[in-house]
Design an enzyme around this catalytic site. Structure first.
Site, short mmCIF file in Angstrom:
data_model
loop_
_atom_site.label_atom_id
_atom_site.label_comp_id
_atom_site.label_asym_id
_atom_site.label_seq_id
_atom_site.Cartn_x
_atom_site.Cartn_y
_atom_site.Cartn_z
N ASP A 1 0.81 -1.23 0.00
CA ASP A 1 0.00 0.00 0.00
C ASP A 1 0.84 1.27 0.00
OD1 ASP A 1 -2.27 -1.67 0.17
OD2 ASP A 1 -1.88 -1.89 2.30
N GLN B 1 2.47 -6.50 -2.88
CA GLN B 1 2.95 -6.54 -1.50
C GLN B 1 4.30 -5.81 -1.41
OE1 GLN B 1 1.75 -9.92 -2.76
NE2 GLN B 1 -0.19 -8.97 -2.32
N GLY C 1 -4.12 -5.03 -3.95
CA GLY C 1 -5.15 -4.07 -4.36
C GLY C 1 -4.46 -2.82 -4.87
N HIS C 2 -4.55 -2.59 -6.15
CA HIS C 2 -3.93 -1.40 -6.73
C HIS C 2 -5.00 -0.34 -6.95
CE1 HIS C 2 -0.02 -3.33 -8.48
NE2 HIS C 2 -0.03 -3.26 -7.17
N LYS D 1 2.20 1.68 -5.24
CA LYS D 1 2.85 1.10 -6.42
C LYS D 1 1.97 1.25 -7.66
CE LYS D 1 3.22 -2.87 -4.25
NZ LYS D 1 2.91 -2.50 -2.87
P1 IMP Z 1 -2.08 -12.91 2.42
O1 IMP Z 1 -1.15 -12.41 1.40
O2 IMP Z 1 -3.54 -12.72 2.06
O3 IMP Z 1 -1.77 -14.33 2.84
O4 IMP Z 1 -1.89 -12.03 3.75
C1 IMP Z 1 -0.69 -12.06 4.51
C2 IMP Z 1 -0.37 -10.69 5.07
O5 IMP Z 1 -0.03 -9.82 4.01
C3 IMP Z 1 -1.55 -10.02 5.79
O6 IMP Z 1 -1.03 -9.23 6.83
C4 IMP Z 1 -2.16 -9.14 4.70
O7 IMP Z 1 -2.89 -8.06 5.21
C5 IMP Z 1 -0.90 -8.69 3.99
N1 IMP Z 1 -1.13 -8.33 2.58
C6 IMP Z 1 -1.29 -9.16 1.53
N2 IMP Z 1 -1.44 -8.47 0.39
C7 IMP Z 1 -1.37 -7.18 0.72
C8 IMP Z 1 -1.41 -5.97 -0.04
O8 IMP Z 1 -1.55 -5.95 -1.27
N3 IMP Z 1 -1.28 -4.80 0.66
C9 IMP Z 1 -1.10 -4.79 2.01
N4 IMP Z 1 -1.04 -5.89 2.75
C10 IMP Z 1 -1.16 -7.07 2.11
MG MG Z 2 -2.62 -2.26 -1.88
#
Ligand code: IMP
Ligand code: MG
Length: 335
Positions: free
Chosen positions: A13, A176, A42-43, A16
């Protein structure tokens, strides 16, 4: 063939999506590729004044650029088709532009069910972790195993090596970030993929192709997930509100903190970052506080210009250039 890479240096977040959108706007790229993660990302993108959120499809699609979901990604087909429809409904042409590497893995119902029961990590519940687990256990299904995806399949080797690639310019869009990386993040509060430059190479590219690496940060830090991250200070509530820090995928409140400079240095050094883009500098103006955690201390600045100057100076020691960006203005690629 040249590849520019956009990666997050904090906990996701950082903006990007905004940077990718800005880079693509100039029409310099022939391809955009996502190389890690899946629908957990989420972009948030402002396109022609309209706010659009994508999860899986690279931002190349906004500019008619061939957009590929790479082999390092995991794909929930239901959400893939939903996102195609969403883009079309918002006037973005997707036909003939969106592809999935045939060896990308498929997120299955059982993965989503299992992830739905997670309470310890605070995942996005999109099936990401269980899908990667099954990939590595060699029990997964791949895009090429699903008939409905046939029209979208692409072979990375054929596309990038078995035709004249001398004019190819690719934007690799990370999802991420370093602080969530499976190996380098704060394990176990991490995602299940590799979020750095190494991940681009594992998608079928090699070190000679890597051109510029953009590391994206925010003027403060945010994190979503199960661990306690935000200190008990009112200022962070204010930052959360002013910055509208809610997850683009889950709508959860993002926890806030000051920049961890040591994390940024580590992420930047390990990924060979050429340029850092710092987003949302304006939010600190709104709360009139500028702080950075570094070497176990919290540094305080009296103004934006002091803050910006310090960041510039520290990064020049690292031979890293920096751009500062304000909401909602576009990021200036500069040089
Ligand atoms: P997962 O990727 O859904 O398994 O989540 C693992 C951790 O990564 C959690 O703390 C999520 O909130 C975080 N996370 C996964 N994708 C994103 C993203 O795109 N932005 C922010 N946090 C993310
Ligand atoms: Mg995001």
């Amino acid at each position: 063939m040249k590849i520019d890479v956009v990666i997050g240096l904090q906990y996701g977040d950082e903006g990007k999506g905004k940077v990718c959108h800005s880079l693509l706007k100039d029409g310099l790229y022939t391809h955009a590729i996502r190389f890690n993660g899946g629908g957990n990302a989420g972009h948030t993108i402002y396109h022609n004044g309209k706010k659009l959120i994508t999860h899986l499809i690279p931002s190349g699609v906004f500019f008619g650029v061939k957009s590929i979901i790479g082999p390092g990604c995991v794909v929930d087909t239901h959400n893939f088709f939903k996102e195609l429809k969403y883009l079309e409904e918002n006037g973005i042409k997707t036909e003939g532009l969106v592809f999935i590497a045939k060896n990308a893995h498929l997120v299955q119902e059982i993965h989503i069910d299992e992830d739905g029961h997670d309470t310890s990590i605070g995942t996005t519940k999109t099936g990401n972790g269980p899908c990667y687990r099954d990939k590595y256990a060699r029990k997964g299904l791949r895009a090429e195993d699903y008939d409905k995806l046939k029209p979208y399949l692409i072979d990375v080797y054929e596309e990038f090596y078995q035709q004249d690639n001398s004019n190819f310019k690719i934007l690799a869009e990370g999802a991420q970030a370093f602080g969530l990386d499976i190996d380098w993040g704060d394990y176990p509060y991490v995602t299940s993929s590799h979020c750095g430059v190494g991940s681009v190479l594992n998608n079928g590219f090699n070190h000679k192709h890597i051109n510029k690496v953009y590391g994206i940060i925010k003027a403060y830090e945010t994190y979503v997930g199960a661990k306690k991250f935000q200190p008990e200070e009112e200022i962070f509530e204010k930052i959360q509100q002013e910055g509208q820090e809610f997850g683009a995928t889950t709508g959860r409140k993002r926890q806030c903190n000051w920049i961890d400079w040591d994390l940024i240095l580590k992420a930047s050094r390990m990924n060979g970052v050429h340029r850092i883009v710092m987003n949302k500098v304006d939010i600190l103006n709104k709360v009139q506080a500028w702080k950075i955690k570094h070497n176990g201390k919290t540094l305080e600045f009296n103004s934006e210009s002091e803050f910006v100057l310090w960041v510039k100076k520290e990064l020049s020691k690292e031979d890293v250039r920096v751009s500062f960006s304000y909401t909602p203005h576009d990021f200036d690629v500069g040089d």
